[in-house]
Each structure stands twice: as structure tokens, then as C-alpha cells.
Design a protein around this motif. Structure first.
Motif, mmCIF file in Angstrom:
data_model
loop_
_atom_site.group_PDB
_atom_site.id
_atom_site.type_symbol
_atom_site.label_atom_id
_atom_site.label_comp_id
_atom_site.label_asym_id
_atom_site.label_seq_id
_atom_site.Cartn_x
_atom_site.Cartn_y
_atom_site.Cartn_z
ATOM 1 N N ASP A 254 63.785 34.935 20.578
ATOM 2 C CA ASP A 254 63.547 34.947 22.035
ATOM 3 C C ASP A 254 62.478 33.921 22.423
ATOM 4 O O ASP A 254 62.594 33.226 23.430
ATOM 5 N N PHE A 255 61.430 33.837 21.620
ATOM 6 C CA PHE A 255 60.351 32.876 21.893
ATOM 7 C C PHE A 255 60.925 31.453 21.927
ATOM 8 O O PHE A 255 60.687 30.685 22.856
ATOM 9 N N TYR A 256 61.715 31.116 20.893
ATOM 10 C CA TYR A 256 62.289 29.769 20.836
ATOM 11 C C TYR A 256 63.263 29.537 21.990
ATOM 12 O O TYR A 256 63.332 28.447 22.563
ATOM 13 N N GLU A 257 64.055 30.557 22.338
ATOM 14 C CA GLU A 257 65.010 30.424 23.448
ATOM 15 C C GLU A 257 64.276 30.137 24.754
ATOM 16 O O GLU A 257 64.723 29.343 25.571
ATOM 17 N N TYR A 258 63.128 30.815 24.931
ATOM 18 C CA TYR A 258 62.360 30.656 26.162
ATOM 19 C C TYR A 258 61.864 29.215 26.304
ATOM 20 O O TYR A 258 61.895 28.638 27.387
ATOM 21 N N TYR A 259 61.423 28.636 25.186
ATOM 22 C CA TYR A 259 60.822 27.295 25.269
ATOM 23 C C TYR A 259 61.821 26.150 25.122
ATOM 24 O O TYR A 259 61.488 25.011 25.385
ATOM 25 N N LYS A 260 63.064 26.452 24.696
ATOM 26 C CA LYS A 260 63.958 25.329 24.372
ATOM 27 C C LYS A 260 64.259 24.454 25.585
ATOM 28 O O LYS A 260 64.468 23.259 25.444
ATOM 29 N N GLY A 261 64.260 25.043 26.793
ATOM 30 C CA GLY A 261 64.558 24.238 27.978
ATOM 31 C C GLY A 261 63.324 23.621 28.595
ATOM 32 O O GLY A 261 63.404 22.934 29.603
ATOM 33 N N GLN A 262 62.148 23.871 27.981
ATOM 34 C CA GLN A 262 60.924 23.375 28.608
ATOM 35 C C GLN A 262 60.266 22.246 27.839
ATOM 36 O O GLN A 262 59.487 21.486 28.386
ATOM 37 N N MET A 263 60.555 22.167 26.544
ATOM 38 C CA MET A 263 59.872 21.155 25.739
ATOM 39 C C MET A 263 60.883 20.523 24.793
ATOM 40 O O MET A 263 61.615 21.235 24.112
ATOM 41 N N GLY B 134 68.239 22.415 35.272
ATOM 42 C CA GLY B 134 67.381 23.043 36.276
ATOM 43 C C GLY B 134 65.958 22.535 36.167
ATOM 44 O O GLY B 134 65.657 21.641 35.380
ATOM 45 N N LYS B 135 65.084 23.133 36.956
ATOM 46 C CA LYS B 135 63.689 22.686 37.011
ATOM 47 C C LYS B 135 62.953 23.107 35.757
ATOM 48 O O LYS B 135 63.171 24.189 35.238
ATOM 49 N N ARG B 136 62.091 22.220 35.254
ATOM 50 C CA ARG B 136 61.257 22.624 34.120
ATOM 51 C C ARG B 136 59.873 22.935 34.648
ATOM 52 O O ARG B 136 59.256 22.113 35.308
ATOM 53 N N GLY B 137 59.418 24.124 34.304
ATOM 54 C CA GLY B 137 58.140 24.573 34.866
ATOM 55 C C GLY B 137 56.956 23.877 34.220
ATOM 56 O O GLY B 137 57.089 22.983 33.393
ATOM 57 N N ASN B 138 55.788 24.338 34.585
ATOM 58 C CA ASN B 138 54.535 23.813 34.049
ATOM 59 C C ASN B 138 54.313 24.456 32.682
ATOM 60 O O ASN B 138 54.121 25.661 32.574
ATOM 61 N N ILE B 139 54.329 23.632 31.650
ATOM 62 C CA ILE B 139 54.320 24.202 30.290
ATOM 63 C C ILE B 139 52.953 24.769 29.906
ATOM 64 O O ILE B 139 52.818 25.491 28.926
ATOM 65 N N LEU B 140 51.924 24.461 30.704
ATOM 66 C CA LEU B 140 50.598 25.003 30.366
ATOM 67 C C LEU B 140 50.441 26.441 30.852
ATOM 68 O O LEU B 140 49.491 27.128 30.504
ATOM 69 N N GLU B 141 51.360 26.886 31.702
ATOM 70 C CA GLU B 141 51.312 28.263 32.193
ATOM 71 C C GLU B 141 52.519 29.012 31.648
ATOM 72 O O GLU B 141 53.587 28.437 31.504
ATOM 73 N N VAL B 142 52.365 30.301 31.384
ATOM 74 C CA VAL B 142 53.503 31.084 30.882
ATOM 75 C C VAL B 142 53.934 32.051 31.959
ATOM 76 O O VAL B 142 53.096 32.667 32.608
ATOM 77 N N GLY B 143 55.243 32.195 32.149
ATOM 78 C CA GLY B 143 55.689 33.175 33.136
ATOM 79 C C GLY B 143 57.189 33.225 33.198
ATOM 80 O O GLY B 143 57.867 32.325 32.692
ATOM 81 N N PRO B 144 57.739 34.298 33.795
ATOM 82 C CA PRO B 144 59.202 34.461 33.822
ATOM 83 C C PRO B 144 59.902 33.340 34.581
ATOM 84 O O PRO B 144 61.012 32.958 34.227
ATOM 85 N N GLU B 145 59.240 32.758 35.609
ATOM 86 C CA GLU B 145 59.942 31.773 36.440
ATOM 87 C C GLU B 145 60.309 30.520 35.623
ATOM 88 O O GLU B 145 61.272 29.829 35.923
ATOM 89 N N ASN B 146 59.553 30.227 34.547
ATOM 90 C CA ASN B 146 59.875 29.046 33.731
ATOM 91 C C ASN B 146 61.237 29.159 33.068
ATOM 92 O O ASN B 146 61.820 28.161 32.667
ATOM 93 N N VAL C 45 63.867 35.877 29.361
ATOM 94 C CA VAL C 45 65.085 35.081 29.143
ATOM 95 C C VAL C 45 66.294 35.846 29.687
ATOM 96 O O VAL C 45 67.139 35.299 30.402
ATOM 97 N N ALA C 46 66.367 37.145 29.368
ATOM 98 C CA ALA C 46 67.521 37.951 29.797
ATOM 99 C C ALA C 46 67.620 37.985 31.320
ATOM 100 O O ALA C 46 68.711 37.936 31.891
ATOM 101 N N GLU C 47 66.473 38.062 31.998
ATOM 102 C CA GLU C 47 66.516 38.227 33.465
ATOM 103 C C GLU C 47 66.686 36.907 34.208
ATOM 104 O O GLU C 47 67.169 36.885 35.333
ATOM 105 N N ASN C 48 66.237 35.796 33.616
ATOM 106 C CA ASN C 48 66.210 34.552 34.383
ATOM 107 C C ASN C 48 67.141 33.452 33.905
ATOM 108 O O ASN C 48 67.547 32.605 34.678
#
Length: 1273
Positions: free
Chosen positions: A75-84, A283-295, A180-183
Motif C-alpha cells: 500500500d505504501f508503494y502504491e500510494y507513492y508510485k504516482g507521486q515520485m 492527474g495532479k501530483r500533490g506536494n510530496i513534502l506533505e502526506v495526505g489522502p488527497e495526494n 489508496v482505496a478511497e481516492n
């Protein structure tokens, strides 16, 4: 990182982010930029372990252990794969923030990392063992980091965390799975359309307008739709570069893919595909220095190839707020400036859309009715321009770009679009073409009559997309990139023929050395396609430009039928006047290569030819290309070798080994025929058919100690001009019994060499292989074959420092026996630029005198030789033209085994037609040398030495090109001075040495030298340290030189005590029994051909031997015999490309038995993932005590079964018994004591070629034993 600068914010910096920009440095190395990205994350409050998991994630897909036991890490890797974008490349990374210290390895495990822990609570990590003196009895743990693994130590609490503990802690810090599941939304697969949407005439119009040719449709799109893979072709790319051509080309043809060469390795998409992925997030890539569901609010695509329905789905997604931009430019007011104006408007529209909240820009050239005055902008130009514009304005992270285009159908075109910023592509016209082909009466009839496998219309489109996807994986892998998300926008291309204004607008940062077309010239070229769709006499079918196959009236090909006829006439009749007609033909050809834009100039008066050095000394600088026996027939291979030996030049064995019968001079020739080589004619007594240069390629086929010691030169093939970044391939029908015997493989089974050498992942590794080869044959010069690309100068300097004697630079136009079309056409650069860069960089670094520079690629005449000389080359290679001189008629069907003149076929009846005799090739090279003499005399020089590197002898020709007058050749004409030595002095220097080595001490021992000399038995012990590399290699070379691979009847029993350096016991020969008490590093038993190797830990070791890692990565690479017993575990890629060796080991890392073609491997412990990938021969037995093996097996080729056959059970048991006897293994004895309990826990791995052997087939026993009794009676 550059495009993120606008969006990165963190409360830590209190609004002062602008002061710490820029976050990266485009001029710095990869590693330096990784370092600055990691520092930014850690200083912004992330834990070091977390930062490295974001930047260098492991290959978590298809990972049995993670998905079952640690889903939160996934899940951790899935969350970050679209951001970095993940960082790829070989690296052992060490990190610390003062409180924690740790290490992690890259996702492919391309670097060694060994660690050990002692009783006094110290943890050591190093890239080798033996770096510190160590009391072995105090060591409590010995391990290695595998691919993507991490180890960390908390200095405050003194805890050591191993891989999964570290990752679990990080992954549980936030509810990543829930976010990841919700967003995150997955794009659902939409079925392909089942009918065409346009009329046939309209499809044709679109194809004409967007630049399709009949070759594109028939050879590329239809082949992909029918077979689901890229078409294979052969020979090289011998048409002019797009900018020199008189025919219009698509914009993509000005781009060449870059590829990994020494500085990092290519990845293997065929056998190690589990580390690769084409997934991409939109889609939009969030601010990688902050963690949150919207990313996590993005749409995830399983691949970048969309069909029309999937594009529609994306356009319906309300969160993305998609915006469609049409890409057409208006020429009603004239062409000048129209393209630039439209592109600027397009960028502004994109800018506005993103500022208004759009997260998806779709650039589309789809129109129902095309308009003559509104041609489409080349989609690559549009994508690049929007991508660059958004980066510049800090908006790139806020949206994704998708191309909806007609102008994209080949894998190279998809790669260009993605590489310059598109996240996905919908190739609507290519899909429509697939549907049209499937519905055509011709196809329907072929399928009905069984001439073609039946596919449905959906299947045809699916096949096309499948072929594109595997082609994309291959293009990524050439550069050593595993994930498409890291390739997107990475611009990994070189440009040949586009001017500064085009590059600055759309492709900023890409290398374009020679300049070229302006925007207005590009607009004209686009228009020349567009108007074809609207002219009154619009053709009823597509034009064939002849870019792939030669055809009259099509594009000019350097190797054309007329040229081969003229050459055959000259060399067969030995007629100088016929050769001058051949020269005339070359002189009158259209501009084909960069050197055709140059001519010679001299301030000296001409001299008589009689004063110029003789042809006999010029031909010594000539070599032929590395064409393997297998790709070409035995007749051709031997005729070329004999010719080169008569001249004193050098032929090259290629990567298929060589028959030992060829190594002695012929003494039995009568009337041109010899019973030793009965299939050749035109022989003379004293001829030798040996290749002076013997090649060591990534498949190591035919590389035995005897092969190596019988070479004058050893060539390490890093890359091949026709397909850099890929391994050689030999179709199964060309693997005859003879070829299979030389390559130690199975007849009829296709052979593919791995894309990287598995013992070369970096420049240090290359230096090690050079060392190994100098070790086994200290008299042979070692050459390294590279392919021209920007940046080759740096690589060449590294190779020179790595102690190579020769550097060979190949142009992109070299030939090949079989290769995918897109590789032949779209990778590698012209040798003129590669040679210039290498020569000048070597001079600037004071290294030019250390190496001979050799160059090849499309050489045909003395003019080419003199051009290469002026640019700095000492020696000259001829490939395709040497085959033509011996009889090749350029039928371009090498890959089918049907060569009409038996040059490139293994079929007996075709080989009987081989027309060549060695004398033909001798005549050709003497004519070329005479041509060089004539030109030297014209210029007023007496010898080649005087013109090598003298670029002032070159000047631009006054010649007008059809497309542009803006080419800039100043780079080739520049000079940084001359080497301190003449070319002849450089060529005649001694072979570089390895300096004093342990093997010298071994050979100096009188008992050992006596045993080798008189075949006696001797036992000796020496101590060894990790600076002693390639130990036993030189001893093996001495034995092999004297006795061959099997003739030594003595026995050398040598024991070593300590930590062995790299390549321990490489190239062992029968009769060498080597024992190591201690531990070893990488490449143990590389290329061994016989003998016995035993490795055990010291007696009083403090940890449990079967749990400890005792040897490194890539052991037994290319081994062709012998036995190995290892008490302990091995690293990654154990027994890769093993041909005949037998081995017992107590555990291995990933990719065990990869590419194995024979032999037997027993593993008495745990193995890593991807076991037996590409294993086409040999057997493996693996113990599976906890039922975890099955998901780790690569099931593509092998089948796995329990050990049922009595012969197999005996083989397994006797190997374990030998293992226990030689190493004292406690694990082995436990298995033997409870044999009935352990035997059912072993799995036997059986490739198809071994299914009928007695070891694998339980039913075999009855029949076989019946025959045996008859014989004994």
C-alpha cells in the motif's frame, strides 16, 4: 525535480522554499541528484528509511512474500508510485541522519552488498567481503542485501532492523491502504471496437496525410496485429539519416533512442520482466513534502496504450476536468511562421486550462473531415512544446498530457511521445488500420485457408497493443529503466537533424550536435505528406518509400543489388577496371552518411604513389565485423578468417565460439581442397581458419579456456551497432547440431543472449572482466566494443582506465542476422560523431596513447578508411561488405535461414551453393588499400600515420541538401591536438598487464610447474586476500594452452585460505581441484570448463554455515563443465548461462539458473524470485521445506515436478553425498540421514529439451534398463 519546484512546500521551511531552489542540478550525475532529493525529503522531516523507500522502491509487484505477509508495505508503494519517479540504476546506498544509519540496494540488485555482525555488537556493511581482518569465531551473522532490500541500525537503542522490519514500521505510520482505496481510481478496461468507423477511402486519406507508407502498414502494423510481436528483420540500417534523405520522413525519424553502455546495465525485459512495469498514473501530483489522502487522488492506468473507449472513459472523469486541445496549423496566409504561431497559441491554451483546474490535457489531431489548408502539427512537436511550456511556468505537476493521434503506430513512436511528456497515447488510426486489415477479403481468405492463424477483430487490436507494450518494455530496458513512470518526460533520445529553434521549443535539454531543420522547414516536410491526401490523382494505395526493404525508385540503400553486383565482378575477375566502376558507383551515390558531406583538402603537392607505404602494411589495420558462426554459415565464417589471415588483418569470431579444428595451419591442401575443411574451395597450404579476434559476448557461447588462450585479441562486446542495448538472437532453426555443439546448447532451441553482461553492471565490473581476460591470456590484447552515442567519450575514457588495449566504436548502421525492426532503425548514432568524441575526450584526458581506436559501420571503400583516419581511428572494420565480397547478394532474409547463396544459412542444401573463396576477399581488401594509397599520394602524404587525427585535412563539401542548409559539422572538424605517439607506436605497444598476481607465485612453485609440465599430481596451500582477483585464471590458461580443454592428465590440488577477490577460480580446466577455506566475492567459477571447486567456511565460524552468505553474485557465469560445492548461500543470478557445470549450494538469491542451457544445479535451501527464467537446458533440484517455492518460479519454459525418476533420484543423491564428503555440510548430512523424509520435498526443474531424459522421465526406466541388460549379455 525541476518541474516540482513550484509545488513543493513544507512548514519546516517557513515559506523560505525559494532560497533552497534549485533542488537538483541537470549537470550533476544521477547519484548526485538522488542525494539532493533524499536530503530535501529528510530535511523536510521524513525519516531516512522512508525517504529511500519513496525514491528507490523495491519491485513490489508479483512479489509473493510482500503481498501475502506485508500488504501494508505494498500500500505504501502504491500510494507513492504516482507521486515520485523511482530512481533506477546500480547502487548500494548508505544513509544516516545521525540517529539512524542504514543501507539499501537498488531494485534490481545490481550491486554487491554484504554485511556481517559480530559478538561485540558491530554491524559491518561493504561491497566486498575481506575488507577488514576479522576473527571469524566472533561473527554471529553473515548476510547480503538482495534487490531492493534495506537494513538499518537505530543508534540510540542499539537495535538492528532487517529488511521487512524496517519497511513495516515505515508503512504503518499512515493509513496508506485506506487512502489508496478511497481516492485512487483504476481505469477499467474497455473492449475494442468490432467494426471500422471510417470508409476504406477515408482510412487511406488519413494514412497518406499522416505519413504512413505501405511498409508501415504491411510490415509493422499488420505483423503486430497478426502475431502480437514486433517484426524481426536483418542486416543493418543502410538508408540515409532522415535529415540527409531526399524523401519526407516523420518527425520521429530524427530521434535515436539512447541506451545503457557500461555506466549502468541494460535490464532484461524477457527474463527479468518482474522488475518492470508500464503502469502510469494520470492527474495532479500533490506536494510530496506533505502526506495526505488527497495526494492519492489519481487515475491509474495499467499501460500507456489506450483504445478509443478508454480515452472516452478518461474524458468522462469529473475529477480530472479533461480539456481537449486540437493540433492543426493554418497555412492560408502562407507557411512561414505559421507553425510557430500555432504552437505558441497551443501552449497558452494549455496554460489557461491548467490554471482553471484541468488535470488532463488531451492533444488531439482527430477530425472527421481533413482540411487541405489545416495540416496537423506533428504530434511529437505539440506534446513536447506543451510539456516544456508547463514546466517553465511551474504547472507541469498539476496535470497529465495524453496524445490522441493518428501519427503513432510503432514502438519507437510511442516511446518518443512518452519520453517527451505524454502519459498515455490513443493511436486511433493504427487501431482502425488493424480493424481494416482483419476485415479485408485477403486476410479473411488467408485465415480460412489456414495460411495464417485465425484472430478475431478484437484479438487483432489486442495483439497490436501487446506488441507495442513489449516493445516499450524493451526500449526502457535498453537504458536500464524499469518503470514507465520514470521514462515519462525523461527525454532519453538524441536528435540528428533538428535545428536549435525546434529543439528549444519542444525538446529542450536533448542533444542535437549537428543542428538541422528550422520550424519552417519542418512545416514544409509535414505539408508534403498532407497534400498527398488531397491531390486530384490521389493514389489508390499507399506509397512504398522503401525505408526498410530496398526497391527501385524507393529510398537509397547503401548496400544495394547494383553495388553488390559490381563488387562481385571486381573481386571474382580480379579486375581493377571493374573495381573503379564500383568506386565510381559509390562516388555518385546520393548523400547517405555524414562523411558524404565532407571532402579532403591538402596544402601539400601530390607525390608519386610509389613513395606511399605499401598495401601490405595498410591491410594489417583492417578487421572484419563480429559475425557469429550460426548467424552466418561455416563456409562464410571460415573463408573470411582465412582471407584475413593471408593478409595479416584480423577476422572476428563473433559470439558463437569456434571449432578447435580451425586453430592449426592447413598442410593437406591439394588443388585448392583440404580434407580438414572439405566444404571450402580455393585453399592454400599454410592457410589458417582461426579468427584472430575472439569475442566474449553476454551469452558467453563457446567461451572456454582453450578458446581464450588461442586468441590474438579478445573482444568484449558491450553493444552491437544494429541493436545497441540488446542481446544477440539466433532463431531456433539456425541452431543445427554443429552450432549447438560449439555453443554447448540444444539443437533447434533458439538462443538469446542477455541484454547486459551479467558481470558488467558498471565501469568497475568491466575493468574486472578485462582483468580476467588478461589473466587467462596475458599475450592477447583486450578490446571493448561500444556503439556511438552522445557521451561515449566519457565511457571510452573509463574503458581506457580499465586497462583495455583497444576500443572499437561501431556506428548505428552495422549489420545483424536477426533483430526487431525498431532496434535496427532507431538506436545508436553515426560513427563519425562517436569516433570524434572518443578520440578527442581520450586526448583531453591524456589517455589516447593507451588504446588503439578501431571503428566500423558501413565501410565500403578506401575513402571511408581515410575519412575515419582523419577523424582519429587507427584500425578499420568491414562487416556487411566483407560478406558481400564473399558472395552475399543482400536478399535481406538472414533471419529466416533461407539465404539463397548459403552465406547466412545453416541448411546443408543452401550452404552447398556458397560461391565465395578466400581469394575474393583478399582481392577486395588489396583494392581498398590501393585506393587509400592513391588518395594519400594525392594529398601528398607517405603513410597513414601522418594523416590520423588530422581533421584539418577535411572540409565541408559544397553540396545542397533537399531539406535544409543548416547542418553544422564543426564538431567533426574541430581538433584538440594529436596524441604524443604515432598510430603505429600505439598499435605496436605491449599488451597491458595485470601487474604482479598471486597466480605468478603459484606457477613459480617448482612442484606445480613440474606437475603441469609432466602431468603429475601435486597438493599445495596458499593464503589469499580480496585484492587477489581472478585467482587460478592464469594457471588455467597455461594448462589450456598446453593440453586443450580436456587433455591434462595430471592433478593440481590447490587450497587457498582467506577471502578471495572477484572472479575466484575463473576458467578452471579439468585436472584443477581448487579448495577455498574462507569466503569469496562475485563471479566465482566464471567460465569454468572442468575441474572441481569447493568453498567452505573456516572451522570455528561463530554463525551457522548454511545461513551465511559465502559467495557473491553471478557465480558460474557461462560455465562449460566441472563441479562446484558451496557450503553456504550464494547471491543473485547463481549459475546464469551455465552450460554444463554441476553445482551444489545451500541457498541462492533471485534469478537462480537464469538462461541455463545444460548442467545440473542442486539448492539445499531457500531461493529468491524468478527461478529458472530462460532455462532451456539442464536440470535443477531445489529443496522446498516450507512450501514457498512455487510462486517464485518463472513458469514460461520449465515445468516442475517431484523427483520421481530413479535415475534423477540417484543423480540428486550422489551430488549431495559428494557435497557432504567435500564440505562436511551439516545440512547435507541431515538430508541424507532422513532421505525418505526429504526426497519428496525436492522439486525438479525440467525444460522441454530434457523431458525425455532418464533423469526426468519416470517411464523411461523400464525401456532403458532392458537395453542395458542386452548390452551386458
Amino acid at each position: 525535480m525541476q518541474s516540482r519546484e513550484a509545488s513543493l512546500k513544507s512548514p519546516v521551511w517557513r515559506g523560505r522554499e525559494s532560497e533552497i531552489r534549485p533542488f537538483g542540478n541537470p549537470k550533476a550525475s544521477d547519484s548526485a541528484n538522488l542525494d539532493s532529493a533524499a536530503e530535501l525529503l529528510i530535511r523536510s522531516g521524513r525519516a531516512p528509511e522512508e525517504s529511500l523507500m519513496i525514491l528507490v522502491p523495491e519491485a513490489y509487484k508479483h512479489h509473493p512474500t510482500l503481498s501475502i505477509k506485508y500488504p501494508e508495505v505494498v500500500d505504501f508503494y502504491e500510494y507513492y508510485k504516482g507521486q515520485m519517479e523511482t530512481w533506477d540504476g546500480p547502487a548500494l546506498l548508505l544513509f544516516s541522519d545521525g540517529k539512524t544509519v542504514g543501507a539499501c540496494l537498488d531494485r534490481n540488485g545490481l550491486r554487491p552488498a554484504r554485511y556481517w555482525r559480530t559478538k561485540d555488537n558491530v554491524v559491518y556493511v561493504a561491497s566486498e567481503v575481506g575488507v577488514l581482518p576479522m576473527d571469524e569465531s566472533k561473527v554471529t551473522m553473515k548476510g547480503r542485501l538482495g534487490p531492493g532490500m534495506m537494513i538499518s541500525v537505530d543508534l540510540t537503542s542499539g537495535q538492528v532492523y532487517e529488511n521487512t522490519d524496517v519497511k513495516k514500521r515505515v508503512a504503518l505510520s499512515n493509513p496508506y491502504g485506506k487512502w489508496v482505496a478511497e481516492n485512487m481510481r483504476k481505469l477499467k478496461q474497455v473492449n475494442f471496437q468490432s467494426t471500422t468507423t471510417m470508409e476504406n477511402e477515408s482510412i487511406l486519406r488519413h494514412q497518406q496525410a499522416f505519413g504512413y507508407s505501405s511498409e508501415d502498414v504491411q510490415m509493422i502494423i499488420e505483423t503486430m496485429a497478426a502475431q502480437g510481436k514486433e517484426p524481426t528483420f536483418c542486416m543493418g540500417d543502410d538508408i540515409p539519416l532522415a535529415v540527409l534523405s531526399q524523401k519526407p520522413h516523420m518527425l520521429y525519424d530524427y530521434f535515436k533512442q539512447r541506451f545503457a553502455q557500461v555506466t549502468n546495465p541494460a535490464i532484461d525485459p524477457l527474463r527479468e520482466g518482474l522488475v518492470m512495469s508500464l503502469e502510469v498514473n494520470i492527474g495532479k501530483r500533490g506536494n510530496i513534502l506533505e502526506v495526505g489522502p488527497e495526494n492519492a487522488s489519481q487515475v491509474s492506468l495499467s499501460s500507456p496504450v489506450l483504445n478509443e473507449g478508454e480515452l472516452e472513459e478518461l474524458l468522462q472523469d469529473p475529477n480530472l476536468k479533461p480539456y481537449v486541445l486540437r493540433t492543426f496549423f493554418d497555412i492560408r496566409k502562407g507557411i512561414e511562421g505559421s507553425l510557430e504561431k500555432t504552437l505558441n497559441r497551443l501552449c497558452e491554451a494549455a496554460d489557461e486550462a491548467v490554471r482553471n483546474g484541468s488535470q488532463l490535457l488531451v492533444l488531439s489531431d482527430r477530425l472527421d473531415e481533413l482540411e487541405p489548408t489545416r495540416p496537423a502539427i506533428p504530434i511529437l512537436l505539440a506534446v513536447g512544446a506543451v510539456h516544456q511550456h508547463l514546466i517553465e511556468n511551474g504547472l507541469r505537476m498539476s496535470c497529465s498530457i495524453v496524445a490522441d493521434t493518428a501519427q503513432c503506430f510503432s514502438t519507437h513512436q510511442f516511446a518518443c511521445l512518452i519520453g517527451y511528456g505524454a502519459s498515455a497515447v490513443c493511436p486511433y488510426l493504427a487501431l482502425e488500420t488493424c480493424r481494416q486489415w482483419r476485415l479485408s477479403t485477403k486476410t479473411v481468405n488467408l485465415m480460412r485457408n489456414g495460411k495464417m492463424p485465425t484472430v478475431t477483430i478484437e484479438q487483432a487490436q489486442k495483439n497490436f497493443c501487446k506488441a507495442v507494450k513489449s516493445g516499450l518494455l524493451k526500449i526502457l530496458s535498453k537504458m536500464g529503466i524499469s518503470l514507465l513512470s520514470s521514462y515519462c518526460g525523461a527525454q532519453i533520445f538524441e536528435i540528428y537533424g533538428l535545428g536549435r529553434d525546434v529543439v528549444d521549443l519542444s525538446f529542450r535539454g536533448s542533444v542535437s550536435v549537428i543542428g538541422g531543420l528550422t520550424l519552417n522547414e519542418l512545416a514544409r516536410e509535414t505539408l508534403s505528406f498532407w497534400v498527398k491526401a488531397f491531390s486530384e490523382d490521389t493514389a489508390k494505395r499507399l506509397e512504398n518509400f522503401g525505408f526498410i526493404q530496398f526497391r527501385p525508385g524507393g529510398e537509397y540503400h547503401g548496400n544495394n543489388p547494383e553495388m553488390s553486383k559490381l563488387l562481385h565482378k571486381a573481386v571474382r575477375q580480379k579486375s581493377l577496371s571493374a573495381f573503379s566502376i564500383y568506386q565510381q558507383h559509390l562516388a555518385n551515390r546520393p548523400v547517405n552518411v555524414l562523411r558524404d558531406l565532407l571532402e579532403f583538402t591538402s596544402d601539400r603537392a601530390p607525390i608519386p604513389v610509389g613513395r606511399v607505404e605499401p598495401a601490405s602494411s595498410i591491410v594489417e589495420r583492417f578487421c572484419t565485423g563480429g559475425m557469429s558462426l550460426g548467424a552466418i554459415s561455416r563456409e562464410t565464417h571460415e573463408a573470411i578468417a582465412i582471407a584475413m589471415n593471408r593478409l595479416g588483418g584480423k577476422s572476428n569470431s563473433g559470439e558463437g565460439g569456434e571449432d578447435p579444428i580451425r586453430w592449426s595451419p592447413l598442410t593437406d591442401v591439394v588443388d585448392g581442397y583440404s580434407p580438414t575443411l572439405p566444404h571450402l574451395k580455393g585453399l592454400q597450404n599454410g592457410d589458417t581458419a582461426t579468427s584472430a579476434i575472439k569475442q566474449v559476448a553476454s551469452g558467453r557461447f563457446g567461451v572456454t579456456p582453450t578458446f581464450l588462450v588461442n586468441a590474438d585479441q579478445l573482444e568484449i562486446k558491450i553493444a552491437q551497432g544494429a541493436k545497441p542495448g540488446e542481446g544477440g538472437q539466433l532463431p531456433g532453426k539456425k541452431v543445427s547440431a554443429y552450432i549447438a555443439r560449439l555453443r554447448n546448447s540444444k539443437p533447434g532451441v533458439p538462443l538469446i543472449s542477455p541484454p547486459p553482461h551479467h558481470d558488467i553492471y558498471s565501469i568497475e565490473d568491466l575493468a574486472q572482466l578485462i582483468y580476467d581476460l588478461h589473466q587467462v591470456n596475458p599475450k592477447a590484447k583486450v578490446s571493448v566494443k561500444l556503439v556511438a552515442e552522445a557521451g561515449i567519450g566519457t565511457v571510452a575514457s573509463g574503458v581506457a582506465k580499465g586497462n583495455a588495449d583497444v576500443i572499437q566504436i561501431s556506428g548505428h548502421d552495422g549489420g545483424t542476422g536477426a533483430s526487431p525492426v525498431s532496434s535496427i532503425k532507431h538506436a545508436g548514432g553515426p560513427w563519425e560523431l562517436g569516433l570524434t568524441e572518443s578520440h578527442q575526450t581520450l586526448i583531453a584526458n591524456g589517455l589516447r596513447e593507451r588504446v588503439i581506436l578501431r571503428v566500423d559501420g558501413g565501410f565500403k571503400s578506401g575513402f571511408d578508411v581515410l575519412m575515419a583516419a582523419a577523424m582519429g581511428a587507427d584500425e578499420y572494420g568491414f562487416g556487411s561488405v566483407a560478406m558481400i565480397a564473399t558472395g552475399c547478394v543482400m536478399a535481406r532474409i538472414c533471419h529466416t535461414n533461407n539465404c539463397p547463396v548459403g552465406v547466412a544459412s545453416q541448411r546443408e542444401e543452401l550452404r552447398a551453393r556458397f560461391p565465395g573463396v578466400p581469394g575474393d576477399l583478399v582481392n577486395f581488401f588489396l583494392y581498398v588499400a590501393e585506393e587509400v594509397r592513391g588518395m594519400l599520394a594525392q594529398l601528398g602524404y607517405e603513410k597513414l600515420d601522418d594523416v590520423i587525427g588530422r581533421t584539418e585535412l577535411l572540409k565541408p563539401r559544397d553540396i545542397s541538401l533537399v531539406k535544409t542548409q543548416h547542418l553544422d559539422l564543426s564538431y567533426i572538424l574541430s581538433s584538440v591536438g594529436l596524441p604524443k605517439w604515432s598510430s603505429t607506436e600505439i598499435r605496436n605497444q605491449e599488451v597491458h598487464t595485470n601487474g604482479p598476481v598471486l597466480d605468478d607465485a603459484v606457477l613459480a612453485d617448482p612442484e606445480i610447474s613440474d606437475a603441469i609440465e609432466n602431468e603429475k599430481v601435486v597438493s599445495k596451500t596458499f593464503s589469499i586476500h580480496n585484492v587477489d582477483r581472478a585467482v587460478c585464471g592464469r594457471v588455467a590458461g597455461v594448462v589450456a594452452k598446453k593440453y586443450g580443454d580436456t587433455g591434462f592428465a595430471g592433478q593440481l590440488n590447490i587450497t587457498f585460505l582467506g577471502s578471495a577477490g572477484q572472479s575466484f577460480a575463473c576458467f578452471l580446466t579439468p585436472g584443477m581441484n581448487i579448495r577455498l577455506v574462507g569466503e569469496a566475492n562475485d563471479y566465482v567459477g566464471k567460465g569454468m570448463a572442468g575441474g572441481e571447486l569447493v568453498i567452505t567456511p573456516v572451522e570455528n565460524i561463530g554463525c551457522c554455515p548454511e545461513d551465511a552468505t559465502i559467495v557473491g553474485n553471478t557465480c558460474l557465469y557461462g560455465a562449460t563443465g566441472g563441479q562446484v560445492f558451496v557450503r553456504g548461500k550464494a547471491g543473485e543470478r547463481f549459475a546464469v548461462r551455465n552450460s554444463l557445470a554441476q553445482a551444489v549450494v545451500e541457498g541462492t538469491g533471485d534469478h537462480c539458473c537464469e538462461y541455463m542451457t545444460g548442467g545440473c544445479v542442486v539448492v539445499l535451501g531457500k531461493v529468491g524470485r524468478n527461478v529458472a527464467a530462460g532455462m532451456t537446458g539442464g536440470l535443477a533440484y531445489i529443496l522446498d521445506e516450507d512450501d514457498t517455492l512455487i510462486p517464485k518460479v518463472n513458469r514460461e519454459i520449465v515445468k516442475i515436478q517431484r523427483v520421481k525418476a530413479p535415475v534423477g533420484q540417484m543423480q540428486l543423491k550422489s551430488l549431495i553425498e559428494a557435497h557432504v564428503e567435500k564440505t562436511g555440510s551439516s545440512k547435507g548430512s541431515a538430508i541424507l540421514e532422513e532421505w525418505d523424509k526429504y526426497l519428496p520435498l525436492f522439486w525438479q526443474f525440467v525444460p522441454p529439451s530434457e523431458e525425455d531424459t532418464p533423469e526426468a522421465c519416470a517411464e523411461y526406466e523400464a525401456t532403458a534398463s532392458g537395453q542395458v541388460t542386452l548390452q551386458s549379455a
